[in-house]
Write an enzyme that holds these catalytic residues in place. Structure first.
Site, mmCIF file in Angstrom:
data_model
loop_
_atom_site.group_PDB
_atom_site.id
_atom_site.type_symbol
_atom_site.label_atom_id
_atom_site.label_comp_id
_atom_site.label_asym_id
_atom_site.label_seq_id
_atom_site.Cartn_x
_atom_site.Cartn_y
_atom_site.Cartn_z
ATOM 1 C CE1 TYR A 54 -2.575 -3.656 1.121
ATOM 2 C CE2 TYR A 54 -2.785 -2.346 3.279
ATOM 3 C CZ TYR A 54 -2.943 -3.694 2.444
ATOM 4 O OH TYR A 54 -3.959 -4.908 2.637
ATOM 5 C CD GLU A 74 -11.019 14.679 -17.922
ATOM 6 O OE1 GLU A 74 -12.259 14.636 -18.823
ATOM 7 O OE2 GLU A 74 -9.944 15.220 -17.926
ATOM 8 C CE LYS A 99 -10.063 22.021 -10.370
ATOM 9 N NZ LYS A 99 -9.347 21.971 -11.959
#
Length: 121
Positions: A54, A74, A99
């Protein structure tokens, strides 16, 4: 087998956006990463070497969000997904980026982009 590791609601300060002021001032971004892999060996061995570490995933996400600048979420998501796919035994990865400070008229909590990448041919 469809095992999954999820890192939820990671928060980083980054400089991403279409507008120059977004890339100069920066803001907080919230990310989730779902990693699909076979966890049977790790479940039996109880050894970190048999799973996806992790901390490695977190470090890759942090590096891309904090040390690079993208106009589009993107593009950021695609780079994160591609980076995680390079880890051993990852079959698929889904990255969600939120966001909260979106330059648009109207009330909105956030914009979220979801990117899924696969090692399957």
């Amino acid at each position: 087998m469809r095992d999954k590791i999820t890192l939820s609601n990671m928060m980083f300060y980054g400089f991403h956006g279409v507008y120059e002021y977004e890339r100069e001032q920066g803001q907080k971004f919230y990310l989730d990463v779902d990693i699909f892999t076979d966890l049977q060996k790790a479940g039996n061995s109880d050894l970190v070497k048999d799973t996806i570490d992790y901390t490695t995933v977190y470090g890759r996400v942090k590096e891309l969000v904090e040390n690079h600048r993208f106009s589009l979420l993107e593009a950021l998501g695609a780079h994160i997904g591609d980076s995680i796919l390079q880890l051993t035994n990852v079959s698929d990865v889904t990255v969600r980026i939120r966001k909260p400070a979106v330059p648009m008229r109207g009330q909105i909590d956030c914009v979220e982009v979801q990117i899924t990448r696969s090692n399957k041919k």
